[in-house]
Design a protein around this motif. Sequence first.
Motif, PDB file in Angstrom:
ATOM      1  N   GLN A  18      -6.334  -1.668   2.485  1.00  0.00           N
ATOM      2  CA  GLN A  18      -5.577  -0.512   2.036  1.00  0.00           C
ATOM      3  C   GLN A  18      -6.428   0.341   1.088  1.00  0.00           C
ATOM      4  OE1 GLN A  18      -2.083  -1.373  -0.267  1.00  0.00           O
ATOM      5  NE2 GLN A  18      -1.130   0.550   0.296  1.00  0.00           N
ATOM      6  N   LYS A  19      -7.156  -0.307   0.183  1.00  0.00           N
ATOM      7  CA  LYS A  19      -8.035   0.434  -0.724  1.00  0.00           C
ATOM      8  C   LYS A  19      -9.180   1.094   0.045  1.00  0.00           C
ATOM      9  CE  LYS A  19      -7.187  -2.195  -4.905  1.00  0.00           C
ATOM     10  NZ  LYS A  19      -7.769  -3.083  -5.924  1.00  0.00           N
ATOM     11  N   TYR A  20      -9.714   0.391   1.049  1.00  0.00           N
ATOM     12  CA  TYR A  20     -10.817   0.916   1.849  1.00  0.00           C
ATOM     13  C   TYR A  20     -10.408   2.195   2.572  1.00  0.00           C
ATOM     14  CZ  TYR A  20     -14.249   1.265   5.606  1.00  0.00           C
ATOM     15  OH  TYR A  20     -15.195   1.723   6.477  1.00  0.00           O
ATOM     16  N   TYR A  21      -9.231   2.185   3.194  1.00  0.00           N
ATOM     17  CA  TYR A  21      -8.768   3.351   3.944  1.00  0.00           C
ATOM     18  C   TYR A  21      -8.273   4.465   3.027  1.00  0.00           C
ATOM     19  CZ  TYR A  21      -9.257   0.862   8.316  1.00  0.00           C
ATOM     20  OH  TYR A  21      -9.765   0.203   9.394  1.00  0.00           O
ATOM     21  N   VAL A  28       0.168   1.676   5.335  1.00  0.00           N
ATOM     22  CA  VAL A  28       1.012   1.366   4.181  1.00  0.00           C
ATOM     23  C   VAL A  28       1.254  -0.140   4.166  1.00  0.00           C
ATOM     24  CG1 VAL A  28       3.203   1.766   5.360  1.00  0.00           C
ATOM     25  CG2 VAL A  28       3.093   2.019   2.897  1.00  0.00           C
ATOM     26  N   ARG A  29       1.225  -0.701   2.966  1.00  0.00           N
ATOM     27  CA  ARG A  29       1.419  -2.144   2.823  1.00  0.00           C
ATOM     28  C   ARG A  29       2.889  -2.424   2.554  1.00  0.00           C
ATOM     29  NH1 ARG A  29      -0.686  -6.369  -1.279  1.00  0.00           N
ATOM     30  NH2 ARG A  29      -0.426  -4.660  -2.735  1.00  0.00           N
ATOM     31  N   LEU A  30       3.504  -3.240   3.405  1.00  0.00           N
ATOM     32  CA  LEU A  30       4.912  -3.582   3.256  1.00  0.00           C
ATOM     33  C   LEU A  30       5.109  -4.801   2.364  1.00  0.00           C
ATOM     34  CD1 LEU A  30       6.220  -3.216   6.911  1.00  0.00           C
ATOM     35  CD2 LEU A  30       6.113  -1.503   5.106  1.00  0.00           C
ATOM     36  N   HIS A  31       4.252  -5.791   2.539  1.00  0.00           N
ATOM     37  CA  HIS A  31       4.325  -7.039   1.794  1.00  0.00           C
ATOM     38  C   HIS A  31       2.902  -7.401   1.383  1.00  0.00           C
ATOM     39  CE1 HIS A  31       8.401  -7.582   3.327  1.00  0.00           C
ATOM     40  NE2 HIS A  31       7.932  -7.308   4.531  1.00  0.00           N
ATOM     41  N   ARG A  32       2.773  -8.492   0.662  1.00  0.00           N
ATOM     42  CA  ARG A  32       1.434  -8.939   0.278  1.00  0.00           C
ATOM     43  C   ARG A  32       0.531  -9.144   1.488  1.00  0.00           C
ATOM     44  NH1 ARG A  32       0.615 -13.980  -3.130  1.00  0.00           N
ATOM     45  NH2 ARG A  32       1.760 -14.807  -1.373  1.00  0.00           N
ATOM     46  N   VAL A  59       9.033  -5.824  14.870  1.00  0.00           N
ATOM     47  CA  VAL A  59      10.063  -5.292  13.981  1.00  0.00           C
ATOM     48  C   VAL A  59       9.818  -5.818  12.577  1.00  0.00           C
ATOM     49  CG1 VAL A  59      12.540  -5.224  13.515  1.00  0.00           C
ATOM     50  CG2 VAL A  59      11.727  -5.178  15.867  1.00  0.00           C
ATOM     51  N   PHE A  60       9.909  -4.911  11.588  1.00  0.00           N
ATOM     52  CA  PHE A  60       9.694  -5.270  10.189  1.00  0.00           C
ATOM     53  C   PHE A  60      10.862  -4.795   9.343  1.00  0.00           C
ATOM     54  CE2 PHE A  60       5.497  -4.610  12.034  1.00  0.00           C
ATOM     55  CZ  PHE A  60       4.852  -5.780  11.688  1.00  0.00           C
ATOM     56  N   GLU A  61      11.271  -5.622   8.408  1.00  0.00           N
ATOM     57  CA  GLU A  61      12.250  -5.205   7.411  1.00  0.00           C
ATOM     58  C   GLU A  61      11.458  -4.810   6.167  1.00  0.00           C
ATOM     59  OE1 GLU A  61      16.022  -6.853   4.843  1.00  0.00           O
ATOM     60  OE2 GLU A  61      15.483  -7.864   6.712  1.00  0.00           O
ATOM     61  N   VAL A  62      11.646  -3.575   5.729  1.00  0.00           N
ATOM     62  CA  VAL A  62      10.873  -3.036   4.619  1.00  0.00           C
ATOM     63  C   VAL A  62      11.606  -3.321   3.310  1.00  0.00           C
ATOM     64  CG1 VAL A  62       9.872  -0.934   3.644  1.00  0.00           C
ATOM     65  CG2 VAL A  62      10.006  -1.211   6.126  1.00  0.00           C
ATOM     66  N   PRO A  63      10.899  -3.859   2.324  1.00  0.00           N
ATOM     67  CA  PRO A  63      11.524  -4.074   1.011  1.00  0.00           C
ATOM     68  C   PRO A  63      11.946  -2.744   0.385  1.00  0.00           C
ATOM     69  CG  PRO A  63       9.396  -5.188   1.142  1.00  0.00           C
ATOM     70  CD  PRO A  63       9.518  -4.336   2.353  1.00  0.00           C
ATOM     71  N   ASP A  69       7.501   4.667  -0.168  1.00  0.00           N
ATOM     72  CA  ASP A  69       6.105   4.769   0.279  1.00  0.00           C
ATOM     73  C   ASP A  69       6.021   5.011   1.781  1.00  0.00           C
ATOM     74  OD1 ASP A  69       5.359   4.232  -2.328  1.00  0.00           O
ATOM     75  OD2 ASP A  69       4.839   2.130  -1.927  1.00  0.00           O
ATOM     76  N   VAL A  70       6.812   4.268   2.534  1.00  0.00           N
ATOM     77  CA  VAL A  70       6.805   4.395   3.996  1.00  0.00           C
ATOM     78  C   VAL A  70       7.310   5.786   4.397  1.00  0.00           C
ATOM     79  CG1 VAL A  70       7.772   3.530   6.152  1.00  0.00           C
ATOM     80  CG2 VAL A  70       7.063   1.927   4.383  1.00  0.00           C
ATOM     81  N   LEU A  71       8.406   6.224   3.811  1.00  0.00           N
ATOM     82  CA  LEU A  71       8.952   7.539   4.153  1.00  0.00           C
ATOM     83  C   LEU A  71       7.985   8.657   3.769  1.00  0.00           C
ATOM     84  CD1 LEU A  71      12.708   7.051   3.227  1.00  0.00           C
ATOM     85  CD2 LEU A  71      11.703   7.165   5.506  1.00  0.00           C
ATOM     86  N   ASP A  72       7.278   8.531   2.656  1.00  0.00           N
ATOM     87  CA  ASP A  72       6.266   9.526   2.281  1.00  0.00           C
ATOM     88  C   ASP A  72       5.151   9.604   3.318  1.00  0.00           C
ATOM     89  OD1 ASP A  72       7.643  10.166  -0.021  1.00  0.00           O
ATOM     90  OD2 ASP A  72       6.356   8.951  -1.334  1.00  0.00           O
ATOM     91  N   LYS A  73       4.700   8.449   3.797  1.00  0.00           N
ATOM     92  CA  LYS A  73       3.652   8.428   4.829  1.00  0.00           C
ATOM     93  C   LYS A  73       4.155   9.066   6.135  1.00  0.00           C
ATOM     94  CE  LYS A  73       0.339   6.092   2.762  1.00  0.00           C
ATOM     95  NZ  LYS A  73      -1.045   6.433   2.647  1.00  0.00           N
ATOM     96  N   LEU A  74       5.415   8.802   6.481  1.00  0.00           N
ATOM     97  CA  LEU A  74       5.964   9.382   7.698  1.00  0.00           C
ATOM     98  C   LEU A  74       6.090  10.902   7.577  1.00  0.00           C
ATOM     99  CD1 LEU A  74       8.691   6.744   8.556  1.00  0.00           C
ATOM    100  CD2 LEU A  74       6.582   7.193   9.799  1.00  0.00           C
ATOM    101  N   ARG A  75       6.451  11.408   6.420  1.00  0.00           N
ATOM    102  CA  ARG A  75       6.545  12.849   6.212  1.00  0.00           C
ATOM    103  C   ARG A  75       5.170  13.521   6.274  1.00  0.00           C
ATOM    104  NH1 ARG A  75       9.834  11.374   1.542  1.00  0.00           N
ATOM    105  NH2 ARG A  75      11.937  11.083   2.365  1.00  0.00           N
ATOM    106  N   ALA A  76       4.140  12.780   5.868  1.00  0.00           N
ATOM    107  CA  ALA A  76       2.774  13.318   5.855  1.00  0.00           C
ATOM    108  C   ALA A  76       2.171  13.438   7.250  1.00  0.00           C
ATOM    109  CB  ALA A  76       1.884  12.454   4.979  1.00  0.00           C
TER     110      ALA A  76
END
Length: 77
Positions: A18-21, A28-32, A59-63, A69-76
């Motif tokens: 995540q830091k590299y990209y 986006v990181r959902l979990h550890r 399928v993932f359940e997002v915390p 964070d996920v919604l911001d990435k989707l808007r971008a």
Amino acid sequence: MFVTTGERYTAAQPKRLQKYYGEESSFVRLHRCCLINTKYIKTYSKGEPFIIEMINENVFEVPRRKKADVLDKLRAK
């Protein structure tokens, strides 16, 4: 180091990836231990629980703390 298993890739340290990209990437990181590419999200629900379905049928359940964070990435996109 990556290990491929079908359409999944496993990395030893997703936080480093995540830091590299960088923040401008579509990752986006959902979990550890879970990093997803938002370019490959098929559908998502905005309610609780926040569920993401990828184009490869995973399928993932997002915390709750990661939902914004996920919604911001989707808007971008």
